[in-house]
Design a protein around this motif. Structure first.
Motif, mmCIF file in Angstrom:
data_model
loop_
_atom_site.group_PDB
_atom_site.id
_atom_site.type_symbol
_atom_site.label_atom_id
_atom_site.label_comp_id
_atom_site.label_asym_id
_atom_site.label_seq_id
_atom_site.Cartn_x
_atom_site.Cartn_y
_atom_site.Cartn_z
ATOM 1 N N ARG A 80 -31.739 40.173 26.932
ATOM 2 C CA ARG A 80 -30.653 40.908 27.327
ATOM 3 C C ARG A 80 -29.523 41.009 26.277
ATOM 4 O O ARG A 80 -29.223 42.117 25.887
ATOM 5 N N LEU A 83 -31.332 43.587 23.467
ATOM 6 C CA LEU A 83 -31.227 44.849 23.926
ATOM 7 C C LEU A 83 -29.895 45.408 23.751
ATOM 8 O O LEU A 83 -29.596 46.799 23.640
ATOM 9 N N ASP A 100 -34.568 40.078 35.596
ATOM 10 C CA ASP A 100 -34.288 40.740 34.285
ATOM 11 C C ASP A 100 -34.534 42.273 34.213
ATOM 12 O O ASP A 100 -34.119 43.252 33.600
ATOM 13 N N GLN A 104 -32.351 45.723 33.480
ATOM 14 C CA GLN A 104 -32.542 46.598 32.617
ATOM 15 C C GLN A 104 -32.954 47.816 33.211
ATOM 16 O O GLN A 104 -32.635 49.068 32.478
ATOM 17 N N ASN A 107 -29.278 49.320 33.282
ATOM 18 C CA ASN A 107 -28.803 49.734 32.170
ATOM 19 C C ASN A 107 -29.440 50.956 31.790
ATOM 20 O O ASN A 107 -29.047 51.551 30.770
ATOM 21 N N THR A 266 -39.936 50.368 27.863
ATOM 22 C CA THR A 266 -38.642 50.990 27.489
ATOM 23 C C THR A 266 -38.683 52.245 26.851
ATOM 24 O O THR A 266 -39.503 53.037 26.605
#
Length: 347
Positions: A80, A83, A100, A104, A107, A266
């Motif tokens: 975290r 990132l 987690d 994300q 986010n 990602t």
């Protein structure tokens, strides 16, 4: 003889100079080789698995596919933080806990990934928008000593059966000390509600000799005969069993909680072909074999052809939970357990 002295001195100087420069040249060559290696086509992966597991996965993937991934071992908190930081290496793929990955997703740094392989993952173990997919999970199970299994093993079917023997000594996790234990608490409350959970956990406490902050301690207590039964995660229990510990593993037939590890792509990832090859490979027997060789015995999110069964030949049954709680919600529930159940200070 004197006329050779300058030549000898010069030779010694050259040898000394080469001796000093040699390590520097070797270091530069190694640095250049590392830069060239890193410049090759590859994926960067952040993973919360141990480094030896990540190294094994990267090596086996290269041996199988002749493609390269660079896997960095990081805890959930380190992932975290990495990132959030503006600088530093950014990952193409995350291998992390469900918690987690959900964070994300909020986010906004994940992009959808789906394939014929991930399509087979149960809906409860992947994101409905395909922003992450479950890989492996670690359920909570019952562990019985050999003597207790011979005496009462056939009578142990469900969580309520832990209350039926007044003399039973139970090794139980401290529900406020571990994320996995907190996951169990949240799932149990989701299934039974607060009032019934409070009654159950309060009744269970009379059997608990001591709460443990380590799942392995619970299994050791059962294996040594210090406790009749224990509640622990399946990976640790299976490891002790495969190492020859005198224990029996049973799966609660009314369901159990589980800690899920998954993978996500990602927004930094631009190599779709390599990403597809690696993520789909993570569901292969080769990947799970890497984990098992390193004594990590997780269950597979992709239903295996031959699922692992318990001592009675029964398959796992999981709580049909939605897990709609935040990190803060879990911490609040753990605080409630400490005050209301373990120490009984509040209702």
């Amino acid at each position: 003889m004197k006329k050779f002295v300058p030549f000898i001195v010069l030779s010694l100087f050259v040898i000394l100079l080469l001796g000093l420069c040699g390590p520097i040249l070797v270091q530069r060559q190694q640095e250049e080789a590392q830069r060239a290696y890193e410049a090759e086509r590859h994926l960067v992966v952040f993973s919360d698995l141990p480094q030896d597991v990540n190294d094994g996965l990267a090596q086996r993937f290269y041996e199988q596919k002749h493609l390269r991934v660079q896997i960095y071992s990081k805890s959930d908190s380190e992932i975290r933080q990495s990132l959030k930081d503006d600088g530093g290496v950014k990952p193409d793929i995350l291998i992390a806990s469900e918690d987690d990955l959900q964070a994300q997703k909020k986010n906004g740094i994940l992009q959808p990934y789906a394939s014929p392989v991930t399509d087979k993952v149960p809906p409860s173990m992947k994101d409905p928008e395909q922003l992450w997919n479950g890989l492996w999970y670690n359920p909570m199970v019952f562990v019985l000593s050999q003597a207790y299994y011979e005496r009462r093993g056939m009578q142990i079917q469900s969580w309520d059966d832990l209350l039926t023997d007044p003399g039973m000594v139970l090794a139980f996790p401290d529900l406020a000390s571990m994320d996995m234990a907190g996951e169990f608490l949240c799932s149990f409350v989701e299934m039974r509600g607060m009032e019934d959970s409070e009654r159950y956990l309060s009744s269970l406490q009379s059997h608990v000799a001591a709460y443990s902050k380590s799942m392995s301690v619970n299994v050791r207590r059962v294996a040594s005969g210090e406790a009749d039964m224990g509640v622990a995660d399946a990976s640790v229990a299976r490891q002790y069993y495969k190492d020859g510990a005198p224990i029996f593993i049973l799966y609660p037939q009314d369901g159990t909680s589980y800690w899920l590890t998954g993978a996500a792509v990602t927004n930094w990832c631009e190599d779709g072909e390599l990403t597809n090859a690696f993520i789909d490979w993570l569901y292969s027997p080769d990947a799970i074999d890497v984990l098992r060789q390193r004594h990590i015995f997780l269950s597979e999110a992709l239903p295996p052809a031959n699922p692992e069964v318990d001592a009675k030949g029964r398959e796992l049954v999981l709580f049909p939970v939605k897990k709609q709680y935040s990190d803060q919600g879990r911490r609040d529930l753990q605080a409630w357990w400490i005050k209301s159940i373990r120490f009984g200070k509040e209702k």
